[in-house]
Structure formats: C-alpha cells, structure tokens
Design an enzyme around this catalytic site. Structure first.
Site, mmCIF file in Angstrom:
data_model
loop_
_atom_site.group_PDB
_atom_site.id
_atom_site.type_symbol
_atom_site.label_atom_id
_atom_site.label_comp_id
_atom_site.label_asym_id
_atom_site.label_seq_id
_atom_site.Cartn_x
_atom_site.Cartn_y
_atom_site.Cartn_z
ATOM 1 N N GLY A 1 9.423 0.599 -7.265
ATOM 2 C CA GLY A 1 8.744 -0.618 -7.707
ATOM 3 C C GLY A 1 8.604 -0.666 -9.212
ATOM 4 O O GLY A 1 8.371 0.366 -9.865
ATOM 5 N N ALA A 2 8.788 -1.869 -9.766
ATOM 6 C CA ALA A 2 8.713 -2.038 -11.222
ATOM 7 C C ALA A 2 7.882 -3.270 -11.564
ATOM 8 O O ALA A 2 8.187 -4.006 -12.498
ATOM 9 C CB ALA A 2 10.126 -2.140 -11.804
ATOM 10 N N GLY A 3 6.813 -3.492 -10.799
ATOM 11 C CA GLY A 3 5.931 -4.633 -11.046
ATOM 12 C C GLY A 3 4.797 -4.245 -11.980
ATOM 13 O O GLY A 3 4.883 -3.262 -12.721
ATOM 14 N N THR B 1 -8.563 -8.727 -13.717
ATOM 15 C CA THR B 1 -7.575 -8.453 -12.677
ATOM 16 C C THR B 1 -6.592 -9.615 -12.553
ATOM 17 O O THR B 1 -6.622 -10.552 -13.366
ATOM 18 C CB THR B 1 -8.272 -8.065 -11.341
ATOM 19 O OG1 THR B 1 -7.287 -7.572 -10.447
ATOM 20 C CG2 THR B 1 -9.020 -9.223 -10.709
ATOM 21 N N ASP C 1 -6.143 1.955 -15.482
ATOM 22 C CA ASP C 1 -5.344 2.207 -14.274
ATOM 23 C C ASP C 1 -4.574 3.529 -14.368
ATOM 24 O O ASP C 1 -4.404 4.232 -13.364
ATOM 25 C CB ASP C 1 -4.347 1.068 -14.028
ATOM 26 C CG ASP C 1 -5.029 -0.184 -13.480
ATOM 27 O OD1 ASP C 1 -6.092 -0.053 -12.840
ATOM 28 O OD2 ASP C 1 -4.494 -1.285 -13.691
ATOM 29 N N LYS D 1 -4.279 -10.001 -16.428
ATOM 30 C CA LYS D 1 -4.202 -8.718 -17.150
ATOM 31 C C LYS D 1 -3.371 -8.774 -18.436
ATOM 32 O O LYS D 1 -3.602 -7.999 -19.356
ATOM 33 C CB LYS D 1 -3.639 -7.625 -16.234
ATOM 34 C CG LYS D 1 -4.624 -7.134 -15.180
ATOM 35 C CD LYS D 1 -4.039 -5.959 -14.419
ATOM 36 C CE LYS D 1 -5.033 -5.375 -13.441
ATOM 37 N NZ LYS D 1 -4.582 -4.106 -12.852
ATOM 38 N N ARG E 1 -13.101 -5.284 -4.483
ATOM 39 C CA ARG E 1 -14.060 -4.242 -4.081
ATOM 40 C C ARG E 1 -14.850 -3.739 -5.280
ATOM 41 O O ARG E 1 -15.738 -2.892 -5.133
ATOM 42 C CB ARG E 1 -13.323 -3.045 -3.446
ATOM 43 C CG ARG E 1 -13.125 -3.181 -1.956
ATOM 44 C CD ARG E 1 -11.986 -4.092 -1.627
ATOM 45 N NE ARG E 1 -11.872 -4.309 -0.189
ATOM 46 C CZ ARG E 1 -10.858 -4.945 0.366
ATOM 47 N NH1 ARG E 1 -9.890 -5.448 -0.380
ATOM 48 N NH2 ARG E 1 -10.813 -5.117 1.668
HETATM 49 P P1 NAP Z 1 3.917 -6.982 -8.356
HETATM 50 O O1 NAP Z 1 3.798 -6.988 -9.844
HETATM 51 O O2 NAP Z 1 4.028 -8.280 -7.630
HETATM 52 O O3 NAP Z 1 5.176 -6.053 -7.977
HETATM 53 C C1 NAP Z 1 5.623 -5.943 -6.652
HETATM 54 C C2 NAP Z 1 6.727 -4.900 -6.542
HETATM 55 O O4 NAP Z 1 7.103 -4.813 -5.170
HETATM 56 C C3 NAP Z 1 7.991 -5.228 -7.327
HETATM 57 O O5 NAP Z 1 8.573 -4.047 -7.797
HETATM 58 C C4 NAP Z 1 8.858 -5.881 -6.242
HETATM 59 O O6 NAP Z 1 10.250 -5.793 -6.488
HETATM 60 C C5 NAP Z 1 8.500 -5.040 -5.047
HETATM 61 N N1 NAP Z 1 8.793 -5.730 -3.789
HETATM 62 C C6 NAP Z 1 8.131 -6.787 -3.259
HETATM 63 N N2 NAP Z 1 8.717 -7.163 -2.090
HETATM 64 C C7 NAP Z 1 9.781 -6.323 -1.903
HETATM 65 C C8 NAP Z 1 10.766 -6.206 -0.899
HETATM 66 N N3 NAP Z 1 10.788 -7.025 0.168
HETATM 67 N N4 NAP Z 1 11.688 -5.213 -1.017
HETATM 68 C C9 NAP Z 1 11.679 -4.373 -2.073
HETATM 69 N N5 NAP Z 1 10.749 -4.446 -3.071
HETATM 70 C C10 NAP Z 1 9.813 -5.409 -2.983
HETATM 71 O O7 NAP Z 1 2.667 -6.239 -7.688
HETATM 72 P P2 NAP Z 1 1.732 -5.105 -8.327
HETATM 73 O O8 NAP Z 1 0.587 -5.757 -9.008
HETATM 74 O O9 NAP Z 1 2.600 -4.166 -9.089
HETATM 75 O O10 NAP Z 1 1.130 -4.415 -7.011
HETATM 76 C C11 NAP Z 1 1.971 -3.672 -6.143
HETATM 77 C C12 NAP Z 1 1.136 -2.992 -5.063
HETATM 78 O O11 NAP Z 1 0.234 -2.074 -5.665
HETATM 79 C C13 NAP Z 1 0.259 -3.940 -4.254
HETATM 80 O O12 NAP Z 1 0.337 -3.541 -2.893
HETATM 81 C C14 NAP Z 1 -1.138 -3.698 -4.761
HETATM 82 O O13 NAP Z 1 -2.130 -3.896 -3.773
HETATM 83 C C15 NAP Z 1 -1.077 -2.250 -5.157
HETATM 84 N N6 NAP Z 1 -2.016 -1.889 -6.234
HETATM 85 C C16 NAP Z 1 -2.932 -0.908 -6.000
HETATM 86 C C17 NAP Z 1 -3.817 -0.545 -6.989
HETATM 87 C C18 NAP Z 1 -4.834 0.531 -6.748
HETATM 88 O O14 NAP Z 1 -5.796 0.650 -7.515
HETATM 89 N N7 NAP Z 1 -4.678 1.348 -5.729
HETATM 90 C C19 NAP Z 1 -3.759 -1.173 -8.258
HETATM 91 C C20 NAP Z 1 -2.807 -2.151 -8.454
HETATM 92 C C21 NAP Z 1 -1.939 -2.509 -7.433
HETATM 93 P P3 NAP Z 1 11.017 -6.946 -7.332
HETATM 94 O O15 NAP Z 1 10.785 -6.634 -8.779
HETATM 95 O O16 NAP Z 1 12.424 -6.809 -6.931
HETATM 96 O O17 NAP Z 1 10.418 -8.260 -6.922
#
Ligand code: NAP
Length: 280
Positions: free
Chosen positions: A134-136, A67, A108, A71, A21
């Site tokens: 969450g710790a991603g 992105t 961010d 990153k 977006r």
């Molecule tokens: P990521 O690095 O892939 O991390 C995903 C996280 O979700 C990890 O902590 C993972 O846990 C957890 N997870 C995934 N499936 C799970 C399940 N079934 N049960 C429990 N935990 C689960 O992703 P990310 O880049 O951090 O993004 C995460 C979210 O934030 C996405 O929905 C993204 O769209 C959103 N986001 C929004 C913005 C914004 O500007 N608003 C910016 C960035 C991201 P594990 O470590 O155990 O796998």
C-alpha cells in the site's frame, strides 16, 4: 472534576468524524490523570478547514487532531511544521503554542513504531528487509518511520505502481517500488510484512497474498483495526508468525498529542484497550 486546574480543550477535526475513537481515548486519559478538560468531535467540512484551524485559538483550544480528509490541507494553515511531519507530508496534530502560534506535528510514525515495540520489545527495523503493502496516506508515515528507525531495505508494493514509484523517489533509499504482481516474491527473506492497504477492512475484500515465501520468524503487522484480526493476520497467526493489529498504532499515536496539550505522557493500558475494543 478538579476545579483548581485549568480547563483544557482539545478535539478532532475531520469530515465525517462521528466514527472517531479519539474522544474515547483522550477523555479516558483526562479522567484517569485527574485533569480538567474535554476532547470533542469537530466535524469540519473541507471548504471550512481554513476557518476552523485559524479559529482554534479564539475558541480557547490547546490544539486538535486532524484526520481525513484534512491531513494535507491543514499544513499551510499552521505557523510551523515539525520536520518529521514535513517529511511525511501530512499533519495529524495541531498545538496552540504559548507564544500564540500554531505548530503542526505527525504522531502516526511514533504510534506505528510503538505498536511494534509494545508487541515485541526487542523489535528492530534493521533486522531484515521489510515489505510494505500500500502507498496511500497511512503508508507515508509508516515508510518514514521505518526508514528513520534504520530499516535497510523497504520493498513497497502497491496496486498502482506509479504511486509506489512516486513515494520511492520522494523518500529515496531504502525504499524500492515493487509491482503488485510481485508481492509474494517480495516476501522472501523479510523480517517484517506490513499491510497499509484498506484490503481486509470490514466491508472490503481480503488481501490476496500467499505467505509461503515469508520466513517464519517474520513479524506481520496490519494497521487495520476493524476487524482486530484481519484475514491476513489470521493466516499469519496460523503459520506461527507473531502479529500486530492496528489498534496499537491508533492508541499510541494519541499519546504524544495528549502530552502536547495536557502536559502528561499517557500510558496505553489494558483497560484503555478494552474500552476502545468495545467500540469497534
Ligand atoms: P488510502 O490513502 O485511501 O490508501 C489506500 C491504499 O489501499 C492504497 O495503497 C490503495 O492502492 C490500496 N487499495 C485499495 N483498494 C485496493 C484493492 N482492491 N487492491 C489493492 N490495493 C488496494 O487509505 P489510508 O488512509 O492510507 O488507509 C489505509 C488503511 O489504513 C485503512 O484501512 C485505514 O483504516 C488504516 N489506517 C489505520 C490507522 C491506525 O491508526 N491503525 C491509521 C491510518 C489508517 P492504490 O494506490 O492502487 O489505490
């Protein structure tokens, strides 16, 4: 178009990137502030990120957003990393400086805090314990942002405990890793609950958490923006909590990047929100 002004080019590098977006946001601001320029999609395959970042200057770009999945990989490709971005361990913005160098930033953290302040102008990070789920990748910026704003206790719950522990030891106090099974106990006494997992996103299972132990005054934030109201936010709203969705973070992280390239700190207006919401 204002032809007396320099033409400024910026964009977003990602793979895939067609869903981004960011062009809608930045091109709206270019029009709104009467600037001369364009913000474009830059689909860059992972093995080409090196050439792409190094080619920014030759192509006349003022800089770009970075992105997923670039990153972290883009960090060694810039000449200077802003200290906050270094702490977060990722960059989302590259700026071509007048002296010919490239600087890397992470906006961010700013975007997240500003999204809370837009919803609750008197919000304070030190109002009480915070639970982060969450710790991603996204959690890193949010944890650093909350710690820098003065949070005194951050309970970090992640399905994979080792990742939460690794982040807690990397960032140190006030972050403490909590097993995923204890996520409901972790809500006790909290002033803020943040979901940074992908659970609740369109096409994903909802987050499985009962909110009974969360104090009614707690703010509930979900950084997901598709859908705008996740099942977590709907449940929180029904309990009477103030809620913040992920759109504010998305819009606000774009502001400092735009300022770096175009020299104007743009505003997040109701018109911009409507424009981006229409694309979700
Ligand atoms: P990521 O690095 O892939 O991390 C995903 C996280 O979700 C990890 O902590 C993972 O846990 C957890 N997870 C995934 N499936 C799970 C399940 N079934 N049960 C429990 N935990 C689960 O992703 P990310 O880049 O951090 O993004 C995460 C979210 O934030 C996405 O929905 C993204 O769209 C959103 N986001 C929004 C913005 C914004 O500007 N608003 C910016 C960035 C991201 P594990 O470590 O155990 O796998």
């Amino acid at each position: 178009m204002a032809t007396d002004k320099p033409y400024i080019l910026a964009g977003v590098m990602g793979w895939p990137v067609a869903h981004s977006r960011s062009p809608a946001i930045h091109n709206h601001w270019i029009r709104h502030y009467g600037l001369n320029g364009s913000y474009v999609l830059l689909p860059v395959q992972p093995e080409r990120i090196n050439d792409a970042v190094r080619g920014l200057r030759a192509l006349g770009f003022a800089g770009c957003n970075i992105t997923i999945p670039h990153k972290v990989a883009a960090m060694p490709l810039v000449d200077r990393i802003d200290p906050l971005a270094a702490r977060i361990g990722a960059i989302n913005t590259v700026v071509a400086e007048p002296d010919g160098t490239l600087a890397g930033y992470n906006t961010d953290a700013y975007g997240y805090i500003q999204s809370l302040l837009d919803a609750q102008p008197d919000w304070r990070a030190d109002a009480g314990p915070v639970t982060v789920l969450g710790a991603g990748g996204a959690a890193r910026a949010i944890l650093v942002a909350l710690a820098e704003r003065g949070a005194r206790e951050i309970r970090l719950c992640n399905r994979s405990l080792d990742k939460a522990q690794a982040l807690a030891s990397e960032f140190g106090a006030p972050i403490r890793a909590v097993p995923w099974e204890q996520r409901e106990e972790a809500l006790e006494g909290c002033a803020l609950l943040v979901n940074t997992t992908s659970l609740g996103m369109k096409g994903q299972a909802p987050l499985d958490i009962a909110l009974d132990r969360l104090p009614r005054h707690a703010l509930v934030s979900d950084i997901i923006y598709v859908p705008l109201e996740t099942p977590l936010l709907a449940a929180a709203r029904q309990r009477g909590h103030a809620t913040v969705n992920g759109l504010g973070m998305l819009l606000n992280q774009a502001r400092p990047a735009f300022q770096h390239w175009f020299g104007v700190m743009p505003e997040v207006t109701a018109e911009l929100r409507r424009l981006v919401e229409a694309t979700l």
